[in-house]
Scaffold this active site. Structure first.
Site, mmCIF file in Angstrom:
data_model
loop_
_atom_site.group_PDB
_atom_site.id
_atom_site.type_symbol
_atom_site.label_atom_id
_atom_site.label_comp_id
_atom_site.label_asym_id
_atom_site.label_seq_id
_atom_site.Cartn_x
_atom_site.Cartn_y
_atom_site.Cartn_z
ATOM 1 N N CYS A 1 -18.365 0.897 -7.866
ATOM 2 C CA CYS A 1 -18.727 -0.124 -8.860
ATOM 3 C C CYS A 1 -18.122 -1.457 -8.422
ATOM 4 C CB CYS A 1 -18.204 0.297 -10.235
ATOM 5 S SG CYS A 1 -18.854 -0.676 -11.608
ATOM 6 N N GLU B 1 1.946 -2.027 -4.167
ATOM 7 C CA GLU B 1 1.389 -2.828 -5.257
ATOM 8 C C GLU B 1 1.633 -4.313 -5.047
ATOM 9 O OE1 GLU B 1 -0.688 -1.966 -7.374
ATOM 10 O OE2 GLU B 1 -0.581 0.184 -7.008
#
Length: 312
Positions: free
Chosen positions: A208, A52
């Site tokens: 997307c 992360e």
DNA sequence: TAGTCGTGGCA
DNA sequence: TTGCCAAGACT
């Protein structure tokens, strides 16, 4: 303005029914999720956390090799905590935003000292660590520990903007309305919520996308508010681009690149060769020192930070 | 809140 | 060729 208040219960089976999104997106995720190392069980919470940090503003493809080296060298937080911070900066390589390396090192030290060497699972404890903000705390708690959190990264924000709000792009900065929407869409059951978080993020990353979205492969294209509205173009001010050439950031990058490659302290004269303009050059170097990314030594020499107090 | 902070690939 | 974009945090 209360028109978009989240109290109104969704109409079942309507395109805006939150639950209507979970099934198709999670099913799509089961089929198309990338096999990324930090998603494997052996990655553990530390692997998730390291990934992360590295993925903050850096594409997956560039993170992969550095991640593997990092985990092989520092398999536990305490291993990294025992190193000089400069070694973290060096191993960070060309991922960009090297302050992240310093913060990851600081987070590892805090974990070693305050959390018994284990990445905390509590959101409040996570967000208290250096380099961990709202998104990363939720991501670690969700991906590593299976908790129920709204994980609002740039991918999810874009998916929600389109599928639910009906606009092409989310606002520049995360808004309260977005947080409300994300919470309202969160599956009730914890494990399902964690799957939804990963799945909706992956949908934004693979299908997307910001440009050239592929609605033909989207599992919720039939209920996407933006698509149903005819995919209207983004209104309002253009998203401010980030210029780079000629900025302090470029100079800082060049200075740090020299120091990363050096195996011994670097004289000022060598650093002076990376940029022609002396005022900007000095400002950039001062900034790196102020940020703790560079340590000045006696005799006008410089090195990556040792983590020890400066000698005099 | 808006600016700052790296780097590189791609349309 | 150049602007846009990439799993943000911090001030």
């Amino acid at each position: 303005m209360t028109a978009t208040h989240a109290h109104a219960s969704p109409i079942p089976d309507s395109p805006q029914d939150p639950a209507a999104l979970h099934g198709p997106v999670i099913a799509w995720f089961e089929q198309h999720a990338r096999d990324l190392p930090w998603r494997r069980p052996e990655a553990g919470a530390w692997g998730v956390m390291v990934s992360e940090f590295m993925l903050q503003q850096t594409p997956v493809a560039r993170v992969l090799p550095v991640y593997e080296q990092w985990l092989a060298r520092w398999p536990r937080p305490a291993d990294l905590a025992a190193e000089e911070p400069g070694e973290a900066v060096r191993a960070w390589g060309r991922l960009g935003y090297p302050r992240r390396a310093l913060r990851l090192h600081g987070a590892a030290q805090a974990i070693a000292e305050r959390h018994g060497g284990e990445v905390p699972s509590d959101h409040a404890q996570l967000i208290a660590l250096p380099g961990i903000g709202e998104y990363t705390a939720a991501a670690v708690a969700s991906f590593a520990y299976g908790q129920r959190h709204a994980v609002l990264d740039t991918n999810v924000r874009r998916v929600l903007a389109r599928a639910s709000t009906g606009v092409q792009y989310p606002p520049n900065a995360t808004t309260a309305a977005e947080r409300r929407l994300a919470r309202a869409l969160l599956p009730v059951e914890e494990a399902t919520a964690a799957r939804w978080a990963a799945a909706s993020m992956e949908l934004g990353a693979l299908v997307c996308t910001a440009r050239n979205e592929d609605c033909g492969r989207c599992p919720i294209a039939d209920r996407c508010a933006w698509r149903l509205a005819g995919k209207p173009a983004h209104e309002g001010p253009a998203r401010r681009g980030q210029s780079y050439a000629g900025t302090d950031r470029q100079v800082r990058g060049r200075l740090l690149a020299v120091l990363r490659e050096a195996t011994s302290p670097v004289p000022q004269a060598v650093l002076d060769t990376v940029w022609h303009e002396p005022v900007q050059r000095a400002r950039a170097l001062d900034g790196l020192v102020a940020d703790g990314l560079v340590e000045p030594l006696d005799g006008g020499r410089y090195r990556l930070p040792s983590g020890r107090p400066a000698t005099r």
